[in-house]
Design an enzyme around this catalytic site. Structure first.
Site, short mmCIF file in Angstrom:
data_model
loop_
_atom_site.label_atom_id
_atom_site.label_comp_id
_atom_site.label_asym_id
_atom_site.label_seq_id
_atom_site.Cartn_x
_atom_site.Cartn_y
_atom_site.Cartn_z
CG HIS A 142 -33.10 -14.14 -32.17
ND1 HIS A 142 -32.65 -13.47 -31.05
CD2 HIS A 142 -32.46 -15.34 -32.18
CE1 HIS A 142 -31.77 -14.24 -30.41
NE2 HIS A 142 -31.63 -15.37 -31.08
CE1 TYR B 8 -24.05 -16.18 -28.17
CE2 TYR B 8 -25.06 -15.66 -26.05
CZ TYR B 8 -24.80 -16.56 -27.07
OH TYR B 8 -25.29 -17.84 -26.98
CE LYS C 90 -22.03 -18.88 -26.40
NZ LYS C 90 -22.74 -19.28 -25.16
CE LYS D 196 -26.25 -19.20 -29.62
NZ LYS D 196 -26.37 -20.20 -28.52
CG ASP E 291 -23.37 -22.42 -28.13
OD1 ASP E 291 -23.57 -23.63 -28.35
OD2 ASP E 291 -24.22 -21.70 -27.55
N PRO E 292 -22.32 -24.17 -31.33
CG PRO E 292 -21.65 -26.26 -32.17
CD PRO E 292 -21.30 -25.21 -31.13
CG ASN E 293 -27.39 -23.58 -29.43
OD1 ASN E 293 -27.54 -22.45 -29.91
ND2 ASN E 293 -27.34 -23.78 -28.13
CD GLU F 256 -22.24 -22.54 -24.78
OE1 GLU F 256 -23.45 -22.45 -24.53
OE2 GLU F 256 -21.47 -21.55 -24.82
CG ASN G 296 -26.59 -23.45 -22.80
OD1 ASN G 296 -25.82 -23.41 -23.74
ND2 ASN G 296 -27.89 -23.21 -22.95
CG ASP H 79 -29.90 -19.10 -17.76
OD1 ASP H 79 -30.70 -18.53 -17.00
OD2 ASP H 79 -29.91 -18.94 -18.99
CG HIS I 56 -27.22 -19.90 -21.22
ND1 HIS I 56 -28.58 -19.72 -21.02
CD2 HIS I 56 -27.06 -20.11 -22.54
CE1 HIS I 56 -29.20 -19.84 -22.17
NE2 HIS I 56 -28.32 -20.07 -23.12
CB SER I 57 -26.77 -14.62 -21.91
OG SER I 57 -27.60 -13.62 -22.47
CG ASN I 58 -32.37 -17.14 -24.71
OD1 ASN I 58 -32.94 -16.41 -25.50
ND2 ASN I 58 -32.20 -18.43 -24.93
CG HIS J 154 -28.61 -12.87 -25.98
ND1 HIS J 154 -28.04 -13.90 -25.29
CD2 HIS J 154 -29.06 -13.41 -27.15
CE1 HIS J 154 -28.14 -15.02 -25.99
NE2 HIS J 154 -28.75 -14.75 -27.12
NE ARG K 218 -35.99 -16.97 -29.50
CZ ARG K 218 -34.79 -16.64 -29.07
NH1 ARG K 218 -34.66 -16.01 -27.92
NH2 ARG K 218 -33.72 -16.95 -29.76
#
Length: 426
Positions: A29, A153, A198, A200, A228-230, A253, A276, A300, A327-329, A356, A410
């Site tokens: 980030h 998170y 959770k 990431k 959650d490894p995206n 996830e 997600n 979401d 889900h969240s961001n 988050h 971003r």
């Protein structure tokens, strides 16, 4: 139409909010994240607020919608989608980088438009609730629970802010190994009372992230754990992780990318798969459900186009026997309030919601939400039950105006490149 419910003015305030150096498969980030605050003001002076992503491409779509909304009623939330299709069209450029750090799958102009509409819908519902003296959850059919459970998170993270490239510090410190993740979880447990966790993932090799989940399971026996490894892993790596963690994971996830790969993993493991990424629009539902690619969908309202469409997704999941989480961001208290209101109305929300929010040190609401035992009480005050801190909003908007453009979109990969250059890494 009731003249008191007619939109007189729409205000858009793009802002930059501080963000800690949290790691994901894209990178890290950046030191500040763009968000967009939408205010819908009625002729009677009632103001409703909403929030969504603030990257440049979202702003390009929000501005014509803001110009077109005055003269319409805040009750006409269904009409927002038709209006957006008429006045927004396609964004000037659908930039693959504009992903808001969420890795939500293939980006399209339709997805961007839904994310913009979501903020306008929430603002209209907030204004309508205030005008009628009703909470937003009542406008959605009524709450089925008085509080909503959220999950801690956890992130691998660098020390300092922006990975230390700006000389700033935060009080969390680094978390780059299982011990750091466990200490982070202890703090979330101690401070907010979160019962589930959770992580990431997709940051380190799978065996290191397996070790982190194992360490969490040892420290918090019996607590729900998620990873959650995206979509960062291969099918075989995902199956290895599922096999190694099958006795401790609540769900895995998006271990792989796309419905094809998710369906293959799902067919070869009993560990529930959540997403997600491969299901973020209604058009993506039929194939994923027909192929049993997912057992849990993370809703979401930013992705799906608002609170009403989130409820429609929940009913669809219920019909097909698919579980539901949220889900969240990176978000502020406006979005958290909206998430809590819609979550309160979903009977089959069987998993704690992501958020988050505890990572965010800045906000534009006057009172920060208070997590108790990992839960937020659902407000019965009119609208969302929150108030805008206009001084803080103005300050964060000035930060956005002063930025040279490097942070207005971003880009976690670019932030990682800055970190590596600063630290002399290749």
């Amino acid at each position: 139409m009731n003249p008191e419910l007619i939109v007189e003015e729409v205000r858009l305030a793009p802002i930059l909010i501080s963000d800690p150096p949290l790691l994901n498969t894209q990178g890290v980030h950046q030191s500040a994240t763009p968000r967009l605050v939408v205010e819908v003001v009625t002729r009677s002076g009632v103001t409703g607020i909403g929030e969504t992503y603030g990257d440049t491409t979202y702003l390009e779509l929000a501005r014509p919608l803001a110009d077109a909304l005055p003269g319409r009623s805040v009750t006409d939330v269904n009409g927002l989608f038709l209006l957006a299709a008429q006045v927004c069209g396609d964004s000037r450029a659908v930039d693959e980088r504009v992903d808001a750090g969420g890795l939500r799958g293939a980006q399209t102009a339709d997805k961007l438009r839904l994310s913009v509409v979501s903020a306008f819908e929430v603002a209209c519902l907030d204004a309508l609730g205030k005008a009628l003296g009703l909470p937003v959850h009542a406008l959605l059919g009524g709450k089925v629970r008085d509080s909503v459970e959220y999950s801690a998170y956890l992130f691998y993270k660098f020390a300092g802010t922006d990975g230390g490239t700006d000389g700033g510090t935060d009080d969390w410190g680094a978390a780059l190994d299982p011990a750091g993740i466990v200490e982070q979880a202890r703090r979330f447990d101690r401070t907010y009372g979160f019962r589930s966790f959770k992580l990431k993932g997709g940051v380190f090799p799978p065996e290191q992230e397996i070790a982190a989940i194992r360490a969490l399971a040892e420290e918090f026996p019996g607590r729900p754990l998620r990873l959650d490894p995206n979509g960062a892993w291969s099918v075989e790596n995902a199956l290895t992780v599922a096999r190694e963690l099958k006795d401790v994971l609540e769900y895995l996830e998006d271990p792989v990318t796309g419905t094809d790969a998710m369906a293959e993993v799902a067919a070869r493991t009993d560990v529930p798969l959540a997403t997600n990424m491969c299901v973020t629009t209604f058009e993506e539902v039929p194939e994923a459900f027909a192929r049993d690619a997912v057992r849990i969908v993370l809703c979401d309202h930013h992705y799906w186009g608002g609170l009403h469409r989130t409820r429609a997704l929940a009913e669809l999941c219920r019909t097909y026997g698919v579980g539901l989480s949220m889900h969240s961001n990176t978000h502020l208290g406006i979005s958290l309030a909206a998430m809590t209101h819609v979550a309160a109305t979903l009977p089959d929300l069987d998993h704690a919601c992501d958020t988050h929010y505890p990572w965010q040190t800045e906000d534009v609401v006057t009172t920060r939400p208070d997590f108790r035992a990992g839960r937020l009480t659902v407000s019965d005050s009119p609208g969302l039950g929150i108030e805008l801190d206009r001084d803080r909003l103005a300050e964060l908007h000035r930060r956005w105006l002063a930025n040279d453009g490097t942070l207005r979109d971003r880009d976690d990969a670019a932030a990682m490149r800055r970190y590596r250059r600063f630290h002399g890494e290749a």
